[in-house]
Design a protein around this motif. Structure first.
Motif, PDB file in Angstrom:
ATOM      1  N   TYR A 108       8.313 -17.869  -5.614  1.00 28.13           N
ATOM      2  CA  TYR A 108       7.869 -19.080  -5.194  1.00 28.13           C
ATOM      3  C   TYR A 108       6.833 -19.150  -4.056  1.00 28.13           C
ATOM      4  CZ  TYR A 108       8.241 -23.975  -4.032  1.00 28.13           C
ATOM      5  OH  TYR A 108       7.730 -25.289  -3.567  1.00 28.13           O
ATOM      6  N   ASP A 109       7.213 -18.850  -2.765  1.00 31.02           N
ATOM      7  CA  ASP A 109       6.465 -18.987  -1.929  1.00 31.02           C
ATOM      8  C   ASP A 109       5.243 -18.067  -1.731  1.00 31.02           C
ATOM      9  OD1 ASP A 109       7.989 -20.796   0.372  1.00 31.02           O
ATOM     10  OD2 ASP A 109       9.602 -19.366  -0.318  1.00 31.02           O
ATOM     11  N   GLY A 110       4.151 -18.884  -1.780  1.00 32.28           N
ATOM     12  CA  GLY A 110       2.749 -18.055  -1.854  1.00 32.28           C
ATOM     13  C   GLY A 110       2.233 -17.731  -3.001  1.00 32.28           C
ATOM     14  N   THR A 111       3.138 -18.327  -4.177  1.00 29.29           N
ATOM     15  CA  THR A 111       2.503 -17.999  -5.526  1.00 29.29           C
ATOM     16  C   THR A 111       2.570 -19.292  -6.191  1.00 29.29           C
ATOM     17  OG1 THR A 111       3.653 -16.053  -5.482  1.00 29.29           O
ATOM     18  CG2 THR A 111       3.434 -17.087  -7.589  1.00 29.29           C
ATOM     19  N   LEU A 112       3.448 -20.082  -6.174  1.00 28.64           N
ATOM     20  CA  LEU A 112       3.787 -21.558  -6.839  1.00 28.64           C
ATOM     21  C   LEU A 112       3.622 -22.662  -5.851  1.00 28.64           C
ATOM     22  CD1 LEU A 112       6.826 -21.130  -8.965  1.00 28.64           C
ATOM     23  CD2 LEU A 112       4.439 -20.764  -9.729  1.00 28.64           C
ATOM     24  N   SER A 113       3.581 -22.288  -4.299  1.00 30.90           N
ATOM     25  CA  SER A 113       3.602 -23.179  -3.331  1.00 30.90           C
ATOM     26  C   SER A 113       2.729 -22.300  -2.290  1.00 30.90           C
ATOM     27  CB  SER A 113       4.840 -23.411  -2.849  1.00 30.90           C
ATOM     28  OG  SER A 113       5.422 -22.196  -2.015  1.00 30.90           O
ATOM     29  N   PRO A 114       1.785 -23.130  -1.457  1.00 33.54           N
ATOM     30  CA  PRO A 114       1.048 -22.700  -0.492  1.00 33.54           C
ATOM     31  C   PRO A 114       1.908 -22.038   0.578  1.00 33.54           C
ATOM     32  CG  PRO A 114       0.609 -24.914  -0.452  1.00 33.54           C
ATOM     33  CD  PRO A 114       1.537 -24.682  -1.685  1.00 33.54           C
ATOM     34  N   ILE A 115       1.510 -21.137   1.327  1.00 32.87           N
ATOM     35  CA  ILE A 115       2.372 -20.765   2.770  1.00 32.87           C
ATOM     36  C   ILE A 115       1.870 -21.769   3.774  1.00 32.87           C
ATOM     37  CG2 ILE A 115       2.444 -18.974   4.686  1.00 32.87           C
ATOM     38  CD1 ILE A 115       3.990 -17.971   2.046  1.00 32.87           C
ATOM     39  N   VAL A 116       3.099 -22.292   4.293  1.00 32.68           N
ATOM     40  CA  VAL A 116       2.926 -23.347   5.195  1.00 32.68           C
ATOM     41  C   VAL A 116       3.650 -23.081   6.507  1.00 32.68           C
ATOM     42  CG1 VAL A 116       2.278 -25.218   3.861  1.00 32.68           C
ATOM     43  CG2 VAL A 116       4.779 -24.788   4.062  1.00 32.68           C
ATOM     44  N   ASP A 117       3.589 -23.590   7.692  1.00 33.94           N
ATOM     45  CA  ASP A 117       4.418 -23.342   8.827  1.00 33.94           C
ATOM     46  C   ASP A 117       5.759 -23.878   8.718  1.00 33.94           C
ATOM     47  OD1 ASP A 117       2.071 -22.435  10.088  1.00 33.94           O
ATOM     48  OD2 ASP A 117       1.796 -24.019  11.393  1.00 33.94           O
ATOM     49  N   ASP A 118       6.106 -24.630   7.938  1.00 36.21           N
ATOM     50  CA  ASP A 118       7.400 -25.214   7.979  1.00 36.21           C
ATOM     51  C   ASP A 118       8.020 -24.972   6.567  1.00 36.21           C
ATOM     52  OD1 ASP A 118       9.752 -26.532   7.807  1.00 36.21           O
ATOM     53  OD2 ASP A 118       9.085 -28.350   8.087  1.00 36.21           O
ATOM     54  N   PRO A 119       8.958 -23.953   6.487  1.00 36.31           N
ATOM     55  CA  PRO A 119       9.583 -23.504   5.368  1.00 36.31           C
ATOM     56  C   PRO A 119      10.211 -24.690   4.548  1.00 36.31           C
ATOM     57  CG  PRO A 119      10.756 -22.456   7.048  1.00 36.31           C
ATOM     58  CD  PRO A 119       9.604 -23.058   7.891  1.00 36.31           C
ATOM     59  N   ASP A 120      10.551 -25.733   5.023  1.00 33.72           N
ATOM     60  CA  ASP A 120      11.251 -26.866   4.452  1.00 33.72           C
ATOM     61  C   ASP A 120      10.094 -27.823   3.673  1.00 33.72           C
ATOM     62  OD1 ASP A 120      13.836 -25.970   5.181  1.00 33.72           O
ATOM     63  OD2 ASP A 120      13.734 -27.241   7.041  1.00 33.72           O
ATOM     64  N   ALA A 121       8.812 -27.519   4.183  1.00 35.76           N
ATOM     65  CA  ALA A 121       7.770 -28.174   3.417  1.00 35.76           C
ATOM     66  C   ALA A 121       6.827 -27.604   2.671  1.00 35.76           C
ATOM     67  CB  ALA A 121       7.128 -29.016   4.809  1.00 35.76           C
ATOM     68  N   ALA A 122       7.411 -26.533   2.057  1.00 33.69           N
ATOM     69  CA  ALA A 122       6.468 -25.402   1.296  1.00 33.69           C
ATOM     70  C   ALA A 122       6.749 -26.287  -0.222  1.00 33.69           C
ATOM     71  CB  ALA A 122       7.090 -24.264   1.120  1.00 33.69           C
ATOM     72  N   TYR A 123       5.787 -27.290  -0.387  1.00 38.90           N
ATOM     73  CA  TYR A 123       5.976 -28.167  -1.902  1.00 38.90           C
ATOM     74  C   TYR A 123       5.129 -27.600  -2.737  1.00 38.90           C
ATOM     75  CZ  TYR A 123       8.429 -31.652   1.434  1.00 38.90           C
ATOM     76  OH  TYR A 123       9.201 -31.890   2.360  1.00 38.90           O
ATOM     77  N   MET A 124       5.680 -27.866  -3.966  1.00 37.23           N
ATOM     78  CA  MET A 124       4.932 -27.276  -5.059  1.00 37.23           C
ATOM     79  C   MET A 124       4.032 -28.342  -5.627  1.00 37.23           C
ATOM     80  SD  MET A 124       6.887 -25.705  -8.431  1.00 37.23           S
ATOM     81  CE  MET A 124       6.163 -25.560 -10.076  1.00 37.23           C
ATOM     82  N   SER A 125       2.826 -28.442  -5.950  1.00 42.41           N
ATOM     83  CA  SER A 125       1.968 -29.598  -6.460  1.00 42.41           C
ATOM     84  C   SER A 125       2.368 -29.938  -7.865  1.00 42.41           C
ATOM     85  CB  SER A 125       0.499 -29.261  -6.647  1.00 42.41           C
ATOM     86  OG  SER A 125       0.383 -28.248  -7.888  1.00 42.41           O
ATOM     87  N   ASP A 126       2.290 -31.271  -8.251  1.00 40.84           N
ATOM     88  CA  ASP A 126       2.548 -31.661  -9.704  1.00 40.84           C
ATOM     89  C   ASP A 126       1.591 -30.758 -10.624  1.00 40.84           C
ATOM     90  OD1 ASP A 126       4.259 -33.084  -8.739  1.00 40.84           O
ATOM     91  OD2 ASP A 126       2.851 -35.063  -8.855  1.00 40.84           O
ATOM     92  N   THR A 127       0.427 -30.207 -10.439  1.00 39.43           N
ATOM     93  CA  THR A 127      -0.272 -29.571 -11.410  1.00 39.43           C
ATOM     94  C   THR A 127       0.217 -28.271 -11.565  1.00 39.43           C
ATOM     95  OG1 THR A 127      -2.212 -30.562 -10.303  1.00 39.43           O
ATOM     96  CG2 THR A 127      -2.550 -28.651 -11.894  1.00 39.43           C
TER      97      THR A 127
END
Ligand SMILES: O=P(O)(O)OC[C@H]1O[C@H](O[C@H]2O[C@H](CO)[C@@H](O)[C@H](O)[C@H]2O)[C@H](O)[C@@H](O)[C@@H]1O
Length: 312
Positions: A108-127
């Protein structure tokens, strides 16, 4: 005919269906995820830990990679032969997959969602969600993550997938039922359930003890705990390492591994993402099936799966 695996080192936001001729997405250095996670030792001092924290920092890692670049060419070429990007060899992948059952495993992290500072905000795009949904229509698809399974599901929101949370220690089949298998719905396997009370305890203790270190964040991943240092000033890394170490001394049945700017506290059991992949293949009825081709998107410890994976 043999069981085969293809690693797709895709960065977040790279659609799954990228034109076949595109260059490798992450050519080199090999994605950290394709390597086994480092287990940090409980010896005296935290010097080694801080070194390891530095190595997981993007700035330090880039500098090290630049230094090594010249001498590294041969290793790079060898790595690329063993782990070709499926996107740059799309036609070969298609040819190699003829007559095989494809199974897709995604991190998931860094693959389907970008790596971000806040792990609770690692959202996946609709695309990305649409891309994963369409992959799952055609092939059994699983997300295997270090995160708590419920949290991954909250982000992904696709009931037709398999989910293996807590580094593979919490495996669940598709809530919706799946066209690919008649395997039972619901929880399939939780090999570390006896560790739940201990994980709760260590989580509380880590939250309490790291409170005074600005930027430190402790995440409860159900069967494991993450201590994030992405937002901790480097000057405080050794204080954080000391704190984590002092807490872990009380828990000889837990071990510490390190991910991308994160410490991961896990039970000492012989289980990891690789084992979860094997388990899922078995649940899908492919345990002894020769004609299976696994697509692994940036899975840590994936290589544990195969002792002698054939090249294609
Ligand atoms: O082994 P993984 O499945 O890749 O899980 C490793 C950790 O992933 C998450 O942390 C990472 O992503 C965060 C959000 O982008 C980022 O802030 C953090 O620095 C990364 O390490 C997850 O939050 C952790 O619990 C996992 O241990």
């Amino acid at each position: 005919m043999t069981k085969q695996g293809v690693v797709v080192p895709a960065p977040a936001e790279a659609a799954v269906a990228v034109p076949p001729s595109s260059a490798p997405l992450l050519p080199y250095p090999p994605p950290r995820a394709a390597m086994r996670k480092k287990c940090l030792q409980m010896g005296p001092g935290v010097g080694g830990w801080v070194e390891s924290m530095r190595a997981s920092s993007p700035t330090h890692a880039r500098a090290a990679a630049a230094l090594a670049a010249g001498a590294d060419e041969d290793r790079r070429a060898a790595w690329m032969v063993e782990h070709p990007s499926a996107l740059s060899k799309f036609d070969q992948v298609v040819a190699a997959s003829k007559g095989k059952q494809i199974v897709v495993f995604l991190d998931y992290d860094g693959t389907l969602s970008p790596i971000v500072d806040d792990p609770d905000a690692a959202y996946m795009s609709d695309t990305m969600r649409r891309a994963v949904r369409s992959v799952a229509k055609h092939f059994p698809t699983a997300i295997v993550s270090g995160r708590c399974r419920d949290k991954v599901f909250e982000f992904v929101k696709l009931a037709e997938l398999y989910y293996a949370g807590s580094h593979g220690m919490d495996i669940k089949g598709p809530a919706k039922g799946s066209r690919h298998t008649r395997a039972a719905k619901g929880v399939l396997f939780q090999p570390a359930s006896q560790f739940l009370p201990m994980i709760e305890q260590v989580h509380e203790s880590l939250v309490e003890k790291t409170r005074s270190i600005p930027g430190a964040k402790v995440e409860n991943n159900k069967f494991c705990v993450s201590v994030h240092f992405r937002c901790v000033d480097e000057k405080s890394w050794s204080a954080l390492a000391e704190t984590v170490k002092s807490v872990l001394k009380e828990y000889p049945k837990l071990k510490l591994t390190q991910g991308r700017m994160v410490f991961e506290v896990r039970p000492i059991i012989k289980w990891d993402k690789g084992k979860a992949l094997e388990f899922l293949l078995e649940s899908l009825g492919f345990a002894d099936c020769a004609d299976v081709m696994e697509f692994l998107l940036r899975l840590v410890e994936w290589e544990r799966l195969s002792k002698a994976r054939p090249k294609w």
